[in-house]
Design a protein around this motif. Structure first.
Motif, PDB file in Angstrom:
ATOM      1  N   LYS A  11     -12.288 -14.349   6.927  1.00 45.77           N
ATOM      2  CA  LYS A  11     -11.206 -13.975   6.015  1.00 45.77           C
ATOM      3  C   LYS A  11     -11.389 -12.551   5.496  1.00 45.77           C
ATOM      4  N   PRO A  12     -11.297 -11.559   6.401  1.00 40.61           N
ATOM      5  CA  PRO A  12     -11.498 -10.176   5.970  1.00 40.61           C
ATOM      6  C   PRO A  12     -10.510  -9.711   4.907  1.00 40.61           C
ATOM      7  N   PHE A  13      -9.322 -10.327   4.869  1.00 41.49           N
ATOM      8  CA  PHE A  13      -8.310  -9.864   3.903  1.00 41.49           C
ATOM      9  C   PHE A  13      -8.799  -9.994   2.460  1.00 41.49           C
ATOM     10  N   ILE A  14      -9.767 -10.892   2.238  1.00 40.95           N
ATOM     11  CA  ILE A  14     -10.246 -11.082   0.851  1.00 40.95           C
ATOM     12  C   ILE A  14     -10.850  -9.783   0.327  1.00 40.95           C
ATOM     13  N   GLU A  15     -11.557  -9.076   1.218  1.00 41.70           N
ATOM     14  CA  GLU A  15     -12.158  -7.799   0.774  1.00 41.70           C
ATOM     15  C   GLU A  15     -11.219  -6.618   0.985  1.00 41.70           C
ATOM     16  N   GLN A  16     -10.340  -6.739   1.997  1.00 44.17           N
ATOM     17  CA  GLN A  16      -9.417  -5.624   2.311  1.00 44.17           C
ATOM     18  C   GLN A  16      -8.366  -5.403   1.232  1.00 44.17           C
ATOM     19  N   ALA A  17      -7.779  -6.509   0.776  1.00 44.27           N
ATOM     20  CA  ALA A  17      -6.647  -6.390  -0.164  1.00 44.27           C
ATOM     21  C   ALA A  17      -7.151  -5.761  -1.454  1.00 44.27           C
ATOM     22  N   PRO A  18      -6.415  -4.800  -2.005  1.00 47.44           N
ATOM     23  CA  PRO A  18      -6.896  -4.168  -3.239  1.00 47.44           C
ATOM     24  C   PRO A  18      -7.023  -5.142  -4.409  1.00 47.44           C
ATOM     25  N   TYR A  19      -6.206  -6.203  -4.383  1.00 50.94           N
ATOM     26  CA  TYR A  19      -6.293  -7.192  -5.465  1.00 50.94           C
ATOM     27  C   TYR A  19      -6.273  -8.604  -4.896  1.00 50.94           C
ATOM     28  N   LEU A  20      -7.022  -9.443  -5.569  1.00 45.59           N
ATOM     29  CA  LEU A  20      -6.984 -10.869  -5.275  1.00 45.59           C
ATOM     30  C   LEU A  20      -6.631 -11.525  -6.615  1.00 45.59           C
ATOM     31  N   ILE A  21      -5.439 -12.100  -6.677  1.00 43.56           N
ATOM     32  CA  ILE A  21      -5.052 -12.728  -7.948  1.00 43.56           C
ATOM     33  C   ILE A  21      -5.380 -14.218  -7.849  1.00 43.56           C
ATOM     34  N   CYS A  22      -6.270 -14.664  -8.712  1.00 41.92           N
ATOM     35  CA  CYS A  22      -6.673 -16.073  -8.703  1.00 41.92           C
ATOM     36  C   CYS A  22      -5.876 -16.791  -9.789  1.00 41.92           C
ATOM     37  N   ILE A  23      -5.144 -17.808  -9.361  1.00 42.12           N
ATOM     38  CA  ILE A  23      -4.207 -18.484 -10.261  1.00 42.12           C
ATOM     39  C   ILE A  23      -4.772 -19.869 -10.610  1.00 42.12           C
ATOM     40  N   GLY A  31      -1.461  -6.549  -1.547  1.00 40.00           N
ATOM     41  CA  GLY A  31      -1.636  -5.152  -1.145  1.00 40.00           C
ATOM     42  C   GLY A  31      -0.523  -4.718  -0.221  1.00 40.00           C
ATOM     43  N   TYR A  32      -0.613  -3.479   0.237  1.00 39.97           N
ATOM     44  CA  TYR A  32       0.345  -3.029   1.244  1.00 39.97           C
ATOM     45  C   TYR A  32      -0.080  -3.576   2.596  1.00 39.97           C
ATOM     46  N   GLN A  33       0.927  -3.909   3.389  1.00 40.89           N
ATOM     47  CA  GLN A  33       0.658  -4.420   4.730  1.00 40.89           C
ATOM     48  C   GLN A  33       0.007  -3.333   5.589  1.00 40.89           C
ATOM     49  N   GLN A  37       9.625  -7.591  -3.866  1.00 39.23           N
ATOM     50  CA  GLN A  37      10.753  -6.695  -4.150  1.00 39.23           C
ATOM     51  C   GLN A  37      10.290  -5.275  -4.419  1.00 39.23           C
ATOM     52  N   LEU A  38       9.001  -5.116  -4.721  1.00 42.55           N
ATOM     53  CA  LEU A  38       8.439  -3.765  -4.896  1.00 42.55           C
ATOM     54  C   LEU A  38       7.814  -3.242  -3.599  1.00 42.55           C
ATOM     55  N   GLY A  39       7.956  -4.013  -2.523  1.00 37.71           N
ATOM     56  CA  GLY A  39       7.410  -3.564  -1.227  1.00 37.71           C
ATOM     57  C   GLY A  39       5.936  -3.902  -1.051  1.00 37.71           C
ATOM     58  N   ILE A  40       5.431  -4.795  -1.904  1.00 34.55           N
ATOM     59  CA  ILE A  40       4.003  -5.153  -1.834  1.00 34.55           C
ATOM     60  C   ILE A  40       3.880  -6.536  -1.191  1.00 34.55           C
ATOM     61  N   VAL A  87       1.089 -11.877   4.791  1.00 36.41           N
ATOM     62  CA  VAL A  87       0.389 -10.821   5.529  1.00 36.41           C
ATOM     63  C   VAL A  87      -1.108 -11.107   5.488  1.00 36.41           C
ATOM     64  N   ARG A  88      -1.750 -11.028   6.643  1.00 34.43           N
ATOM     65  CA  ARG A  88      -3.181 -11.350   6.695  1.00 34.43           C
ATOM     66  C   ARG A  88      -4.042 -10.136   7.007  1.00 34.43           C
ATOM     67  N   SER A  89      -3.449  -8.956   6.935  1.00 27.03           N
ATOM     68  CA  SER A  89      -4.220  -7.720   7.119  1.00 27.03           C
ATOM     69  C   SER A  89      -3.589  -6.631   6.244  1.00 27.03           C
ATOM     70  N   PHE A  90      -4.416  -6.043   5.396  1.00 30.41           N
ATOM     71  CA  PHE A  90      -3.907  -5.122   4.375  1.00 30.41           C
ATOM     72  C   PHE A  90      -4.426  -3.706   4.586  1.00 30.41           C
ATOM     73  N   SER A  91      -3.636  -2.740   4.114  1.00 28.78           N
ATOM     74  CA  SER A  91      -4.096  -1.357   4.139  1.00 28.78           C
ATOM     75  C   SER A  91      -4.896  -1.105   2.853  1.00 28.78           C
ATOM     76  N   GLU A  92      -5.663  -0.014   2.877  1.00 28.11           N
ATOM     77  CA  GLU A  92      -6.462   0.287   1.684  1.00 28.11           C
ATOM     78  C   GLU A  92      -5.681   1.089   0.654  1.00 28.11           C
ATOM     79  N   ARG A  93      -4.424   1.397   0.988  1.00 30.03           N
ATOM     80  CA  ARG A  93      -3.592   2.197   0.078  1.00 30.03           C
ATOM     81  C   ARG A  93      -3.601   1.574  -1.322  1.00 30.03           C
ATOM     82  N   PRO A  94      -3.956   2.381  -2.331  1.00 32.61           N
ATOM     83  CA  PRO A  94      -4.091   1.783  -3.666  1.00 32.61           C
ATOM     84  C   PRO A  94      -2.752   1.426  -4.310  1.00 32.61           C
ATOM     85  N   ILE A  95      -2.820   0.515  -5.234  1.00 32.60           N
ATOM     86  CA  ILE A  95      -1.653   0.109  -6.026  1.00 32.60           C
ATOM     87  C   ILE A  95      -2.071   0.212  -7.492  1.00 32.60           C
ATOM     88  N   PRO A  96      -1.294   0.915  -8.324  1.00 32.64           N
ATOM     89  CA  PRO A  96      -1.698   1.039  -9.728  1.00 32.64           C
ATOM     90  C   PRO A  96      -1.834  -0.332 -10.402  1.00 32.64           C
TER      91      PRO A  96
END
Ligand SMILES: Cc1cc2nc3c(=O)[nH]c(=O)nc-3n(C[C@H](O)[C@H](O)[C@H](O)COP(=O)(O)O)c2cc1C
Length: 217
Positions: free
Chosen positions: A111-123, A194-196, A159-162, A32-41
């Motif tokens: 790359k707007p998704f970098i700021e849109q997504a509530p989390y960016l996990i860097c591996i 994040g959520y789509q 599997q959690l819908g994220i 997904v390349r566009s995320f909602s701002e809906r928070p995720i715990p």
């Protein structure tokens, strides 16, 4: 004591049915390349990273580290650096063939998704470990192990819908500097999480048919 391994009593639903249901769930995953701002715990992210860290690894060396970025200022800095790298890629480095492959995915250098997504996990992959006296011990099959852990992470979030987007600007060394990672770590992948966005429709893609990827002998 905790019970490890895969011992379980037979389920009433057949294994075949369960596998088919899981296939349906997993086939629904799309980048997904566009995320909602809906928070995720944050606990959910921590839990999924722990699932990733339970993955098998060469000689159980667990050659990974995960940095979860949620700070808006850090995301902004990452986006700025990433877009500079992407601009050079799209205008100078990418071959014509690569560019036309990417066209169908409708990706570009912003790359707007970098700021849109509530989390960016860097591996990060730890190519070696550093002992108390500074001695280096190599990690075996480090990239393969981190790839499996990343798969666990994507799968558990899905599997959690994220939703997720694996993101790999090249070169990605800037992320090590921005996040002050030690020298034995190299960036493996970023995962926007994040959520789509409700309006977002992933580009149409064809996946290989079973007979193209599966051989049973
Ligand atoms: C190793 C790897 C690197 C990727 N890098 C990027 C990337 O830098 N930018 C991007 O938009 N998508 C990236 N993707 C996502 C792929 O484009 C996507 O997985 C592929 O088109 C298949 O689509 P699907 O994930 O929706 O099934 C990457 C995927 C993988 C596995």
């Amino acid at each position: 004591m905790a019970q490890y391994g895969n011992k379980r009593s037979p389920d009433s639903e057949s294994l075949v049915n369960r596998s088919q249901r899981l296939l349906t769930v997993m086939k629904n995953r799309r980048s997904v390349r566009s995320f909602s701002e809906r928070p995720i715990p944050e606990e959910v992210i921590e839990c999924c990273v722990s699932i990733a860290a339970s993955a098998p690894s060469g000689a159980n060396q667990q050659p990974w580290s995960f940095v979860v970025v949620r700070d808006p200022d850090m995301k902004k800095q990452i986006r700025e650096k990433a877009e500079a790298v992407e601009k050079a890629f799209y205008t100078k480095k990418a071959t014509q063939k690569w560019r036309s492959t990417l066209q169908s995915l409708k990706t570009g250098h912003t790359k707007p998704f970098i700021e849109q997504a509530p989390y960016l996990i860097c591996i990060f992959v730890q190519g070696y470990s550093i002992g108390k006296k500074g001695e280096r011990s190599p990690h075996y099959y480090a990239s393969r192990s981190v790839g499996i852990a990343t798969g666990f992470l994507i799968s558990s979030l899905h599997q959690l819908g994220i939703s997720t987007l694996p993101y790999t600007p090249a070169p990605m060394t800037f992320i090590r500097d921005l996040l002050h990672r030690p020298k034995n770590e190299r960036p493996y992948m970023m995962l926007a999480v994040g959520y789509q966005d409700d309006e977002y429709v992933p580009p149409p893609l064809e996946k290989k048919k079973r007979e193209e990827y599966l051989t049973i002998v």
